[in-house]
Every structure is written in structure tokens, then in C-alpha cells.
Design a protein around this motif. Structure first.
Motif, short mmCIF file in Angstrom:
data_model
loop_
_atom_site.label_atom_id
_atom_site.label_comp_id
_atom_site.label_asym_id
_atom_site.label_seq_id
_atom_site.Cartn_x
_atom_site.Cartn_y
_atom_site.Cartn_z
N SER A 241 -18.05 12.38 28.73
CA SER A 241 -17.66 13.71 28.29
C SER A 241 -18.34 14.76 29.13
CB SER A 241 -18.08 13.90 26.83
OG SER A 241 -17.38 13.02 26.00
N THR A 242 -17.76 15.97 29.11
CA THR A 242 -18.40 17.09 29.76
C THR A 242 -19.73 17.36 29.05
OG1 THR A 242 -16.27 18.06 30.25
CG2 THR A 242 -18.16 19.54 30.33
N ARG A 243 -20.75 17.61 29.83
CA ARG A 243 -22.02 17.96 29.21
C ARG A 243 -22.70 18.98 30.10
NH1 ARG A 243 -26.20 14.58 31.58
NH2 ARG A 243 -25.21 13.19 33.05
N GLU A 244 -23.54 19.80 29.50
CA GLU A 244 -24.26 20.76 30.30
C GLU A 244 -25.74 20.41 30.24
OE1 GLU A 244 -24.40 22.49 26.25
OE2 GLU A 244 -23.12 21.20 27.41
N ILE A 245 -26.44 20.72 31.29
CA ILE A 245 -27.86 20.43 31.37
C ILE A 245 -28.59 21.73 31.67
CG2 ILE A 245 -29.65 19.23 32.69
CD1 ILE A 245 -27.48 17.10 33.31
N PHE A 246 -29.59 22.04 30.89
CA PHE A 246 -30.37 23.24 31.14
C PHE A 246 -31.55 22.84 32.02
CE2 PHE A 246 -28.33 26.31 28.52
CZ PHE A 246 -27.60 25.52 27.66
N ALA A 247 -31.55 23.33 33.24
CA ALA A 247 -32.57 22.94 34.20
C ALA A 247 -33.89 23.66 33.97
CB ALA A 247 -32.07 23.21 35.62
N ALA B 217 -34.00 26.02 27.84
CA ALA B 217 -33.68 24.91 26.93
C ALA B 217 -34.43 25.06 25.61
CB ALA B 217 -34.02 23.58 27.59
N ALA B 218 -35.68 25.50 25.66
CA ALA B 218 -36.49 25.65 24.45
C ALA B 218 -35.94 26.73 23.52
CB ALA B 218 -37.93 25.96 24.83
N ARG B 219 -35.20 27.66 24.08
CA ARG B 219 -34.68 28.78 23.28
C ARG B 219 -33.25 28.57 22.81
NH1 ARG B 219 -35.88 34.25 26.14
NH2 ARG B 219 -34.88 34.99 24.24
N LEU B 220 -32.73 27.37 23.00
CA LEU B 220 -31.37 27.07 22.57
C LEU B 220 -31.38 25.81 21.71
CD1 LEU B 220 -28.47 28.08 22.85
CD2 LEU B 220 -28.21 26.53 24.77
N PRO B 221 -31.80 25.96 20.44
CA PRO B 221 -31.94 24.78 19.59
C PRO B 221 -30.62 24.10 19.24
CG PRO B 221 -32.34 26.78 18.34
CD PRO B 221 -32.16 27.19 19.77
N ASN B 222 -29.56 24.88 19.09
CA ASN B 222 -28.27 24.31 18.70
C ASN B 222 -27.20 24.75 19.69
OD1 ASN B 222 -29.20 23.13 16.23
ND2 ASN B 222 -29.32 25.20 15.42
N ILE B 223 -26.65 23.78 20.40
CA ILE B 223 -25.59 24.09 21.36
C ILE B 223 -24.27 24.01 20.60
CG2 ILE B 223 -24.42 23.38 23.47
CD1 ILE B 223 -27.11 22.15 24.35
N PRO B 224 -23.51 25.11 20.59
CA PRO B 224 -22.22 25.07 19.89
C PRO B 224 -21.26 24.10 20.58
CG PRO B 224 -22.50 27.15 21.06
CD PRO B 224 -23.77 26.38 21.22
N PRO B 225 -20.20 23.70 19.87
CA PRO B 225 -19.22 22.80 20.48
C PRO B 225 -18.63 23.41 21.75
CG PRO B 225 -18.78 23.07 18.14
CD PRO B 225 -19.85 24.05 18.50
N LEU B 226 -18.47 22.58 22.74
CA LEU B 226 -17.89 23.05 24.00
C LEU B 226 -16.41 23.33 23.82
CD1 LEU B 226 -19.57 20.51 26.41
CD2 LEU B 226 -19.99 22.96 26.36
N PRO B 227 -15.89 24.35 24.51
CA PRO B 227 -14.45 24.58 24.45
C PRO B 227 -13.71 23.50 25.23
CG PRO B 227 -15.45 26.00 26.09
CD PRO B 227 -16.58 25.27 25.41
N PHE C 91 -29.05 32.11 22.10
CA PHE C 91 -30.45 31.82 22.37
C PHE C 91 -31.33 32.45 21.30
CE2 PHE C 91 -28.50 31.13 26.46
CZ PHE C 91 -29.20 30.07 26.98
N SER C 92 -32.43 31.80 20.96
CA SER C 92 -33.34 32.36 19.97
C SER C 92 -34.22 33.42 20.63
CB SER C 92 -34.19 31.25 19.35
OG SER C 92 -34.90 30.56 20.34
N PRO C 93 -34.68 34.38 19.83
CA PRO C 93 -35.56 35.43 20.37
C PRO C 93 -36.86 34.83 20.91
CG PRO C 93 -34.74 36.04 18.20
CD PRO C 93 -34.36 34.60 18.43
N SER C 94 -37.47 35.57 21.82
CA SER C 94 -38.72 35.14 22.44
C SER C 94 -39.87 36.00 21.93
CB SER C 94 -38.61 35.29 23.96
OG SER C 94 -39.86 35.07 24.57
#
Length: 108
Positions: free
Chosen positions: A8-14, A19-29, A81-84
Motif C-alpha cells: 500500500s501507499t505509505r508515507e514516511i516522516f524523515a 513525526a513526534a507531532r503527528l500522533p494520528n495520521i488520517p486515512p490517505l486519500p 500536527f499537535s502544538p509545540s
């Protein structure tokens, strides 16, 4: 690199900060290609505000398919993204590795 069967398509946060500020990745379109060629891995440089808003998303490396790039960019700009705690904009990279779930070009 190109699409592989069964993946499947997947994204990777380098960037760890991103990455730490994105706890829940919404479903990909659904991604639909306009090309019969497998898309290349695509990279974007993104800037995240202290409030968690995507301020900038700049194409670093295209997938080779403008429609796919537009769909991915729209998705990136809406990520929650969650606030910092720190009051500064954070930059990092997002990489999309395309898989077998990219839809083929629509029939004319």
C-alpha cells in the motif's frame, strides 16, 4: 524506486520533530495516477507552526506525476500536527513511497 505489487501507499516522516507531532495520521486519500509508469518516491519539505499548522509544503522531489503530487500536497497541508511547547516553526521532510494501491489512469 517504483511501485511494488502488494504494498500500500505509505508515507514516511524523515524528521523526528515532525513525526513526534503527528500522533494520528488520517486515512490517505485515493491516489490516481495520470501516467502508465510507476510513480517515483516523492519528497516534500514542510514547515510546521508552533500551533501545528502546515505553513509551507515545498516539493523537493516529484513523483513524476503532477496529479499524484497535487493530491499528496493537498493531504500534507491538512495534516493535524499537535502544538509545540517551543515557540518556533519546525522544518522537516515528508516522503511518500507509492505502492500498488495507486489507481491507474482513468479510461478516456
Amino acid at each position: 524506486s517504483s511501485a511494488k505489487v502488494g504494498r500500500s501507499t505509505r508515507e514516511i516522516f524523515a524528521s523526528e520533530e515532525i513525526a513526534a507531532r503527528l500522533p494520528n495520521i488520517p486515512p490517505l486519500p485515493k491516489f490516481q495516477s495520470r501516467s502508465t509508469q510507476p510513480p517515483e518516491t516523492a519528497n516534500w519539505m514542510v514547515a510546521i507552526s508552533p500551533d501545528g499548522i502546515v505553513l509551507h509544503a515545498i516539493t523537493d522531489k516529484s513523483s513524476g506525476d503532477p496529479e499524484l503530487d497535487r493530491t499528496a500536497l493537498t493531504f500534507l497541508r491538512k495534516l493535524p500536527f499537535s502544538p509545540s511547547q517551543e515557540n518556533e516553526t519546525v522544518w522537516g521532510f515528508v516522503e511518500f513511497q507509492w505502492g500498488s494501491d495507486v489507481l491507474p489512469p482513468a479510461e478516456p
